[in-house]
Design an enzyme around this catalytic site. Structure first.
Site, PDB file in Angstrom:
ATOM      1  N   LYS A  42      11.319 -17.704 -27.222  1.00 21.46           N
ATOM      2  CA  LYS A  42      11.550 -16.582 -26.299  1.00 21.46           C
ATOM      3  C   LYS A  42      10.232 -16.041 -25.742  1.00 21.46           C
ATOM      4  CE  LYS A  42      13.721 -13.767 -29.088  1.00 21.46           C
ATOM      5  NZ  LYS A  42      13.696 -14.479 -30.368  1.00 21.46           N
ATOM      6  N   ARG A 193       1.035 -16.437 -38.104  1.00 23.31           N
ATOM      7  CA  ARG A 193       1.630 -15.133 -38.415  1.00 23.31           C
ATOM      8  C   ARG A 193       2.194 -15.117 -39.830  1.00 23.31           C
ATOM      9  NH1 ARG A 193       5.583 -13.732 -33.459  1.00 23.31           N
ATOM     10  NH2 ARG A 193       6.879 -13.162 -35.214  1.00 23.31           N
ATOM     11  N   ARG A 204      14.079 -14.220 -42.180  1.00 21.85           N
ATOM     12  CA  ARG A 204      14.293 -13.882 -40.760  1.00 21.85           C
ATOM     13  C   ARG A 204      15.524 -14.593 -40.200  1.00 21.85           C
ATOM     14  NH1 ARG A 204       8.951 -15.500 -38.066  1.00 21.85           N
ATOM     15  NH2 ARG A 204       9.700 -14.483 -36.197  1.00 21.85           N
TER      16      ARG A 204
HETATM   17  P1  AMP Z   1       9.590 -10.723 -33.472  1.00 21.07           P
HETATM   18  O1  AMP Z   1       8.203 -10.898 -32.989  1.00 21.07           O
HETATM   19  O2  AMP Z   1      10.550 -10.265 -32.420  1.00 21.07           O
HETATM   20  O3  AMP Z   1      10.105 -11.934 -34.230  1.00 21.07           O
HETATM   21  O4  AMP Z   1       9.554  -9.512 -34.546  1.00 21.07           O
HETATM   22  C1  AMP Z   1       8.782  -9.601 -35.714  1.00 21.07           C
HETATM   23  C2  AMP Z   1       9.358  -8.665 -36.774  1.00 21.07           C
HETATM   24  O5  AMP Z   1       9.321  -7.311 -36.298  1.00 21.07           O
HETATM   25  C3  AMP Z   1      10.808  -8.913 -37.160  1.00 21.07           C
HETATM   26  O6  AMP Z   1      10.940  -9.943 -38.134  1.00 21.07           O
HETATM   27  C4  AMP Z   1      11.216  -7.545 -37.684  1.00 21.07           C
HETATM   28  O7  AMP Z   1      10.671  -7.305 -38.983  1.00 21.07           O
HETATM   29  C5  AMP Z   1      10.483  -6.597 -36.735  1.00 21.07           C
HETATM   30  N1  AMP Z   1      11.309  -6.295 -35.542  1.00 21.07           N
HETATM   31  C6  AMP Z   1      10.980  -6.539 -34.249  1.00 21.07           C
HETATM   32  N2  AMP Z   1      11.937  -6.108 -33.422  1.00 21.07           N
HETATM   33  C7  AMP Z   1      12.910  -5.573 -34.198  1.00 21.07           C
HETATM   34  C8  AMP Z   1      14.180  -4.984 -33.931  1.00 21.07           C
HETATM   35  N3  AMP Z   1      14.635  -4.854 -32.679  1.00 21.07           N
HETATM   36  N4  AMP Z   1      14.920  -4.553 -35.002  1.00 21.07           N
HETATM   37  C9  AMP Z   1      14.473  -4.657 -36.257  1.00 21.07           C
HETATM   38  N5  AMP Z   1      13.297  -5.239 -36.574  1.00 21.07           N
HETATM   39  C10 AMP Z   1      12.506  -5.692 -35.566  1.00 21.07           C
END
Ligand code: AMP
Length: 249
Positions: A42, A193, A204
């Site tokens: 994404k 990361r 996740r």
């Molecule tokens: P991402 O980069 O979108 O994969 O987000 C990394 C991490 O941030 C996720 O694994 C969650 O711990 C947290 N996170 C990001 N966006 C959200 C959301 N909308 N709701 C809950 N946790 C989030």
């Protein structure tokens, strides 16, 4: 308008921060939500869509990663707690995430449009977004749902490397930087990361299937869902996305 790379300060820092550079205007402001399991690409599609359609990339994960760089005294207790959830690969509680997005509602009104990436991630968040958009008199153009088999997702995430400076994303096999470990754009030292490591990837993925996958039904019922196979190169996926958007408009 400016040629500088969009800095997304208003989104990443919140408060009174203002963006110094916004995406170049391309006419209509596009407003999308990007859906898909972690690792479907994404973030890369968001970069390509920003360059083509001008919409600003609003990632909630990027807000948390930006907060990680701050001194602990500069973070609110809610943000410090959120980073602990993130480190374990768990979802941050809805109330924290919804407050963070509400505080940044100006970004939803941005004349460049937006690409929400990583938000909403639960039905409660999708409900909150619907209310927010209604309050602002805004509508989503589409929800882009990227799909990929689980084996490919794990392979992508474990090989993913990120630049801490400009946030560019590479893959050690599919999208390597010109010089190993170094960002092509800004020379930053690429890192793996914490939440892309195997133990966090499992958590996740479980969070995704339990909480986020139901959003495809949520948006399908509203006639907004466009499902796009996320196999192939970033350019192939991008071309599929543009075709799906054209077929719809
Ligand atoms: P991402 O980069 O979108 O994969 O987000 C990394 C991490 O941030 C996720 O694994 C969650 O711990 C947290 N996170 C990001 N966006 C959200 C959301 N909308 N709701 C809950 N946790 C989030």
């Amino acid at each position: 308008m400016t040629d500088a790379k969009p800095d997304r300060s208003a989104w990443l820092k919140g408060g009174n921060s203002k963006c110094q550079a916004k995406p170049a205007a391309t006419g209509k402001p596009w407003r999308f939500v990007l859906l898909g399991a972690p690792g479907v690409g994404k973030g890369t599609q968001a970069e390509l869509l920003t360059a083509r359609l001008g919409a600003c990339h609003l990632s909630t994960g990027d807000i948390f990663r930006a907060a990680k760089q701050l001194d602990e005294r500069e973070r609110t207790p809610a943000l410090t707690a959120a980073l602990e959830y993130m480190r374990r690969g768990e979802l941050v509680p809805d109330s924290t995430v919804i407050d963070i997005v509400r505080e940044r509602r100006e970004c939803l009104k941005c004349e460049s449009g937006f690409l929400l990436d990583g938000f909403p991630r639960t039905v409660a968040q999708a409900d909150a977004l619907e209310v927010l958009l209604k309050e602002e008199g805004l509508r989503l153009d589409a929800v882009l749902n990227y799909e990929l088999p689980i084996e490919l997702i794990v392979k992508r995430l474990s090989g993913r490397r990120t630049c801490p400076g400009c946030k560019a994303v590479y893959h050690i096999e599919n999208r390597p930087p010109k010089k190993e470990g170094v960002c092509d754009n800004c020379g930053g030292e690429l890192y793996h990361r914490e939440d892309d490591r195997p133990e966090s990837i499992r958590v996740r993925m479980e969070a995704y299937w339990k909480s986020t996958a139901p959003l495809t039904d949520f948006y399908n019922r509203r006639g907004l869902l466009l499902t796009i196979p996320a196999n192939g190169t970033p350019e192939e996926i991008f071309n599929r996305t543009m075709e799906a958007l054209h077929a719809r408009s």
